[in-house]
Design a protein around this motif. Structure first.
Motif, PDB file in Angstrom:
ATOM      1  N   UNK A 129      30.075 -90.848  16.299  1.00 35.55           N
ATOM      2  CA  UNK A 129      31.159 -91.578  16.959  1.00 35.55           C
ATOM      3  C   UNK A 129      31.535 -90.882  18.259  1.00 35.55           C
ATOM      4  N   UNK A 130      31.649 -89.547  18.193  1.00 32.52           N
ATOM      5  CA  UNK A 130      31.996 -88.761  19.370  1.00 32.52           C
ATOM      6  C   UNK A 130      31.539 -87.319  19.131  1.00 32.52           C
ATOM      7  N   UNK A 131      31.319 -86.592  20.204  1.00 37.17           N
ATOM      8  CA  UNK A 131      30.909 -85.191  20.151  1.00 37.17           C
ATOM      9  C   UNK A 131      31.784 -84.423  21.134  1.00 37.17           C
ATOM     10  N   UNK A 132      31.976 -83.118  20.871  1.00 36.63           N
ATOM     11  CA  UNK A 132      32.729 -82.325  21.849  1.00 36.63           C
ATOM     12  C   UNK A 132      31.767 -81.527  22.722  1.00 36.63           C
ATOM     13  N   UNK A 133      32.314 -80.815  23.687  1.00 31.07           N
ATOM     14  CA  UNK A 133      31.487 -80.113  24.670  1.00 31.07           C
ATOM     15  C   UNK A 133      30.768 -78.896  24.107  1.00 31.07           C
ATOM     16  N   UNK A 134      31.018 -78.574  22.837  1.00 29.66           N
ATOM     17  CA  UNK A 134      30.295 -77.492  22.167  1.00 29.66           C
ATOM     18  C   UNK A 134      29.198 -78.034  21.244  1.00 29.66           C
ATOM     19  N   UNK A 135      29.059 -79.375  21.191  1.00 26.61           N
ATOM     20  CA  UNK A 135      28.021 -79.967  20.358  1.00 26.61           C
ATOM     21  C   UNK A 135      28.454 -80.305  18.941  1.00 26.61           C
ATOM     22  N   UNK A 136      29.734 -80.195  18.667  1.00 28.03           N
ATOM     23  CA  UNK A 136      30.250 -80.569  17.343  1.00 28.03           C
ATOM     24  C   UNK A 136      30.445 -82.074  17.309  1.00 28.03           C
ATOM     25  N   UNK A 170      37.286 -80.931  23.003  1.00 27.23           N
ATOM     26  CA  UNK A 170      37.234 -80.067  21.820  1.00 27.23           C
ATOM     27  C   UNK A 170      37.669 -80.836  20.574  1.00 27.23           C
ATOM     28  N   UNK A 171      36.983 -80.566  19.469  1.00 23.40           N
ATOM     29  CA  UNK A 171      37.418 -81.035  18.151  1.00 23.40           C
ATOM     30  C   UNK A 171      38.167 -79.871  17.524  1.00 23.40           C
ATOM     31  N   UNK A 172      39.412 -80.113  17.130  1.00 20.29           N
ATOM     32  CA  UNK A 172      40.279 -79.024  16.673  1.00 20.29           C
ATOM     33  C   UNK A 172      39.924 -78.464  15.298  1.00 20.29           C
ATOM     34  N   UNK A 173      39.376 -79.282  14.415  1.00 22.98           N
ATOM     35  CA  UNK A 173      39.179 -78.824  13.034  1.00 22.98           C
ATOM     36  C   UNK A 173      37.705 -78.830  12.617  1.00 22.98           C
ATOM     37  N   UNK A 174      36.878 -78.125  13.378  1.00 22.90           N
ATOM     38  CA  UNK A 174      35.462 -77.997  13.047  1.00 22.90           C
ATOM     39  C   UNK A 174      35.325 -77.172  11.774  1.00 22.90           C
TER      40      UNK A 174
END
Length: 191
Positions: free
Chosen positions: A126-133, A166-170
């Motif tokens: 659905x979406x990814x963050x800039x760290x690849x999560x 960023x995704x906060x809860x990886x």
């Protein structure tokens, strides 16, 4: 933002896309994928899109790969609901595909392929963050699958949208991607 917030927001964003936007985005994603040199890859795993969820259309990629890289084996999966795992099959011409309870088209049976044979995995999200999560639908199927792949297997997300900050809860069990393909770019993630 948290996974739950991002999942809700991006499911909604995707559901609001017009057919014209989806068609344009799919053309951009195919263009990005066709710019890769796929030589040297023997087994490429791809997802089959859930049309009702406006997922990227991977059928054009499959067709082009078969034409321009006939030595590449295309691999697709079937979800095993009992243990939330995935079983992988060669996508041969004679493979019967059926829709599962989530609307995912999957192989009924066929020649199985071990995760350790895969050179590239194209991953839905659905979406990814800039760290690849990445954020998928939250069932964990792909994280379990990707954890079984070789360390040199390229894990490439396919997204209609650009990465968020960023995704906060990886979670420690989340497997990050090596790269994401969007309609406008191919973005590698550094490790």
């Amino acid at each position: 933002m948290t996974k739950a917030e991002l999942r809700r927001n991006y499911k909604r964003k995707r559901s609001l896309l017009s057919e014209a936007q989806i068609s344009l985005f799919n053309a951009g994603i195919l263009n990005q994928l066709l710019q890769f040199d796929w030589n040297g890859n023997h087994y490429v795993h791809t997802f089959l899109p859930i049309v009702g969820q406006n997922e990227p259309d991977m059928w054009s990629f499959i067709t082009n790969t078969r034409i321009y890289y006939p030595d590449i084996h295309i691999v697709v999966s079937r979800s095993e609901l009992k243990d939330r795992s995935m079983k992988h099959f060669l996508l041969a011409d004679n493979v019967v595909l059926e829709e599962n309870v989530w609307g995912i088209v999957e192989p009924v049976d066929g020649e199985t392929v071990a995760e350790t044979l895969l050179d590239v995995v194209l991953v839905p999200l659905l979406v990814v963050d800039k760290a690849g999560n990445r954020i998928g639908y939250g069932k964990g199927f792909y994280d379990r699958f990707l954890a079984k792949c070789r360390s040199d297997c390229q894990k490439i997300g396919v997204s209609l949208f650009e990465p968020v900050e960023k995704i906060d809860d990886v979670d420690p069990l989340d497997v990050p991607l090596d790269m994401v393909i969007t309609p406008y770019s191919a973005i590698p993630f550094s490790r």
